[in-house]
Design an enzyme around this catalytic site. Structure first.
Site, PDB file in Angstrom:
ATOM      1  N   SER A  63       0.792  -1.245  -0.057  1.00 37.62           N
ATOM      2  CA  SER A  63      -0.064  -0.010   0.095  1.00 37.62           C
ATOM      3  C   SER A  63       0.677   1.219   0.062  1.00 37.62           C
ATOM      4  CB  SER A  63      -1.136   0.155   0.920  1.00 37.62           C
ATOM      5  OG  SER A  63      -1.871  -0.821   0.822  1.00 37.62           O
ATOM      6  N   LYS A  66       0.243   3.328  -2.995  1.00 40.49           N
ATOM      7  CA  LYS A  66      -0.855   4.240  -2.995  1.00 40.49           C
ATOM      8  C   LYS A  66      -0.731   5.669  -2.942  1.00 40.49           C
ATOM      9  CE  LYS A  66      -3.812   0.865  -1.065  1.00 40.49           C
ATOM     10  NZ  LYS A  66      -4.347  -0.061   0.153  1.00 40.49           N
ATOM     11  N   TYR A 189      -3.834  -2.313 -10.349  1.00 40.98           N
ATOM     12  CA  TYR A 189      -3.768  -2.175  -8.848  1.00 40.98           C
ATOM     13  C   TYR A 189      -2.854  -3.306  -8.147  1.00 40.98           C
ATOM     14  CZ  TYR A 189      -4.983  -2.447  -3.931  1.00 40.98           C
ATOM     15  OH  TYR A 189      -4.912  -2.345  -2.488  1.00 40.98           O
ATOM     16  N   TYR A 241      -4.496   3.108   8.051  1.00 44.40           N
ATOM     17  CA  TYR A 241      -6.027   2.474   8.011  1.00 44.40           C
ATOM     18  C   TYR A 241      -6.573   3.000   9.394  1.00 44.40           C
ATOM     19  CZ  TYR A 241      -3.589   0.121   4.485  1.00 44.40           C
ATOM     20  OH  TYR A 241      -2.989  -0.339   3.455  1.00 44.40           O
ATOM     21  N   VAL A 259       1.119  -3.744   3.862  1.00 50.76           N
ATOM     22  CA  VAL A 259       1.077  -5.192   4.606  1.00 50.76           C
ATOM     23  C   VAL A 259       2.634  -6.038   4.161  1.00 50.76           C
ATOM     24  CG1 VAL A 259      -1.225  -5.221   4.869  1.00 50.76           C
ATOM     25  CG2 VAL A 259      -0.439  -6.292   2.622  1.00 50.76           C
TER      26      VAL A 259
HETATM   27  N1  GLU Z   1      -2.362  -5.268  -1.979  1.00 48.03           N
HETATM   28  C1  GLU Z   1      -2.868  -5.324  -0.689  1.00 48.03           C
HETATM   29  C2  GLU Z   1      -4.346  -5.532  -0.669  1.00 48.03           C
HETATM   30  O1  GLU Z   1      -5.053  -5.031  -1.596  1.00 48.03           O
HETATM   31  C3  GLU Z   1      -2.319  -3.980  -0.286  1.00 48.03           C
HETATM   32  C4  GLU Z   1      -2.908  -3.706   1.414  1.00 48.03           C
HETATM   33  C5  GLU Z   1      -1.821  -3.050   2.225  1.00 48.03           C
HETATM   34  O2  GLU Z   1      -0.504  -2.962   1.947  1.00 48.03           O
HETATM   35  O3  GLU Z   1      -2.256  -2.656   3.224  1.00 48.03           O
HETATM   36  O4  GLU Z   1      -4.867  -6.150   0.087  1.00 48.03           O
END
Ligand code: GLU
Length: 305
Positions: A63, A66, A189, A241, A259
């Site tokens: 993430s 992002k 994505y 988050y 993650v």
């Molecule tokens: N590729 C992961 C997902 O879409 C990203 C989540 C993350 O890094 O928090 O679940």
């Protein structure tokens, strides 16, 4: 300040936390990663760097990607982007469906999965099949490193097991908040999430956010000053988050986690920092990474407050 001594001390002090946390296993390709890793890199605006641990070891940025796609979308669409994705903390897990339904398919912010999927969709509207190349090229330019690439195994693993993300994109499509082919959007994505980088490359790539949008090493303007401010603000309020408040409280810096176990943090006007340790807390953020950054701002007094 002797940053090298400080991060060496941090490496010693975080050892006790290795028994806590859990590596992400909902993406099978990430489940078999050695959990006992730690690396931390600092990059100052003048190009000086400080490293501890295995800072050459690449990991899945997940993430953290992002931040880059939000930067690109904000560059392209400006304020009108907020018609399709908000800028408020979600207070919910990164892949939650519930809030999205209540709020008619408009994700709370670009740093939860649904919001990042919309952001990627906006890039597809402009760059179509070249979107991933465009994202990768932007990351390479930001890091000033053209060797950066994605990990095909992690990509396929996410594609095979990304049922919740498929649910999110389908729900948003039903609310007419996705404009391109669902398969193409989700593939782009997942590819951006599976980009692999080490802590040094990540610290380099985010240095522009510590310097009003300009990479101070290459002098490339990656985004304007006003927008760099917005990106940092969102990292502070939404970068972790449903643990975003906790991270702001303990660390006091804009940051974004993934993650894969990485966290990038920005000290405006001074430096970017990247920490890697793959065991996660309950909210899906690196447990030791968060601890290391908390220790860093406590020891140096370098938070934004
Ligand atoms: N590729 C992961 C997902 O879409 C990203 C989540 C993350 O890094 O928090 O679940």
């Amino acid at each position: 300040m002797n940053y090298q001594n400080i991060i060496n001390e941090i490496e010693d002090e975080i050892q006790v936390y290795f028994k806590e946390g859990k590596v992400a296993d909902y993406i099978p390709a990430l489940a078999h990663i050695n959990p006992n890793q730690f690396a931390m890199s600092i990059k100052l605006l003048d190009g000086t760097s400080f490293n501890v641990g295995n800072t050459q070891n690449k990991f899945s940025i997940q993430s953290i990607s992002k931040v880059f796609t939000f930067t690109l979308a904000l560059q392209l669409y400006g304020r009108s982007l907020y018609k399709r994705v908000g800028h408020e903390p979600s207070g919910d897990p990164f892949n939650s469906l519930i809030q999205l339904e209540y709020e008619n398919g408009i994700p709370r912010n670009p740093f939860i999965n649904a919001g990042a999927i919309v952001t990627t969709d906006t890039l597809l509207s402009k760059y179509q099949d070249k979107s991933f190349d465009y994202i990768l090229d932007f990351i390479r330019t930001s890091a000033n490193d053209f060797t950066i690439n994605y990990d095909k195994e992690v990509y396929s693993s996410e594609l095979e097991h990304g049922f919740l993300n498929m649910a999110l994109i389908n729900m948003m499509k039903s609310y007419k908040n996705i404009n391109n082919d669902l398969e193409k959007v989700i593939q782009t994505y997942f590819k951006q999430c599976s980009i692999e980088m080490n802590t040094e490359q990540l610290a380099n790539s985010m240095l522009f956010l510590a310097n009003h949008g300009v990479n101070p090493i290459t002098n490339k303007v990656l985004i304007n000053e006003a927008k760099a401010k917005r990106i940092n603000s969102l990292m502070l309020t939404c970068g972790h988050y449903d643990a975003s408040g906790d991270f702001a409280y303990k660390v006091g810096l804009p940051g974004k986690s993934g993650v894969g176990g990485g966290i990038v943090a920005i000290v405006p006007g001074k430096m970017s920092i990247c920490v890697y340790s793959p065991k996660l807390n309950k909210q899906g953020n690196s447990l030791i990474g968060t601890k290391a950054l908390e220790l860093f701002t406590t020891k140096t007094g370098l938070s934004i407050f």
